[in-house]
Motif scaffolding. Sequence first.
Motif, PDB file in Angstrom:
ATOM      1  N   TYR A 133      27.499  35.568  40.623  1.00 30.50           N
ATOM      2  CA  TYR A 133      28.743  35.867  40.779  1.00 30.50           C
ATOM      3  C   TYR A 133      29.230  36.609  41.875  1.00 30.50           C
ATOM      4  N   THR A 134      30.254  36.857  42.341  1.00 27.85           N
ATOM      5  CA  THR A 134      30.684  37.395  43.390  1.00 27.85           C
ATOM      6  C   THR A 134      31.530  38.658  43.074  1.00 27.85           C
ATOM      7  N   LEU A 135      32.015  39.653  43.976  1.00 27.44           N
ATOM      8  CA  LEU A 135      33.103  40.380  43.637  1.00 27.44           C
ATOM      9  C   LEU A 135      34.304  39.834  44.130  1.00 27.44           C
ATOM     10  N   ASN A 136      35.597  39.968  43.413  1.00 28.62           N
ATOM     11  CA  ASN A 136      36.586  39.435  44.031  1.00 28.62           C
ATOM     12  C   ASN A 136      37.854  40.477  43.862  1.00 28.62           C
ATOM     13  N   TRP A 137      39.051  40.118  44.322  1.00 20.61           N
ATOM     14  CA  TRP A 137      40.174  40.932  44.226  1.00 20.61           C
ATOM     15  C   TRP A 137      41.340  40.460  43.702  1.00 20.61           C
ATOM     16  N   ALA A 138      42.278  40.719  42.911  1.00 21.06           N
ATOM     17  CA  ALA A 138      43.349  39.791  42.589  1.00 21.06           C
ATOM     18  C   ALA A 138      44.629  40.827  42.489  1.00 21.06           C
ATOM     19  N   GLY A 139      45.510  40.557  43.183  1.00 20.08           N
ATOM     20  CA  GLY A 139      46.669  41.278  43.329  1.00 20.08           C
ATOM     21  C   GLY A 139      47.811  41.014  42.297  1.00 20.08           C
ATOM     22  N   TYR A 140      47.523  40.172  41.373  1.00 21.55           N
ATOM     23  CA  TYR A 140      48.495  39.750  40.212  1.00 21.55           C
ATOM     24  C   TYR A 140      48.051  40.592  38.951  1.00 21.55           C
TER      25      TYR A 140
END
Length: 189
Positions: free
Chosen positions: A79-86
Amino acid sequence: MSGGAAGQSEPAVVIRPAVVTDCVQLHANLEAINLFEKRDMTLPQLSVADLERDGFGPERVFWALVADRGGELIGHAIYTLNWAGYDGIGRCLFLADLFVRESARRLGVGRRLMRALAAVAVRRGAPHIDLTVYGWNEPALRFYRSLGGRSATDNDQLTCYYCDRAAVRRLAAEHEEQEASAADSAAAH
């Protein structure tokens, strides 16, 4: 679980964070995924050194949980770290690969890996785990639905795209050309 000679049992499966010495077996698992997905094996493939650099080096870009049965990695969740603005999500995890060796399937290993990944997400303040699944992989689709997974394609009309190596290189070259042109233009004035 039983197996082997009479009276002997298989070692217990332990779910744990991957360590750098797991990279050889992680690499073998990734090759098995590529073969299962009928990937073009003539293309350059990741090496053990790539895994060591990207998963355990100073600029780490992935993490992994492994299912270890007596020193044999029978599964993993990368897995990776991610970011979602929604939807106010912010931090999230992206499950790049969930894999369980064929000999260990239907024993709950995948579910245990996903539970451990969910625990990582909660500890990291990530309320969301994103992943992609091939539409032809019906067993995987059923598995993720059984965990409470939702299809963004069906529910949100979201379609997943990617830019391959050629597209990334072309876009980067166009950027560099544009920046050089702008610098030349600024220097001329």
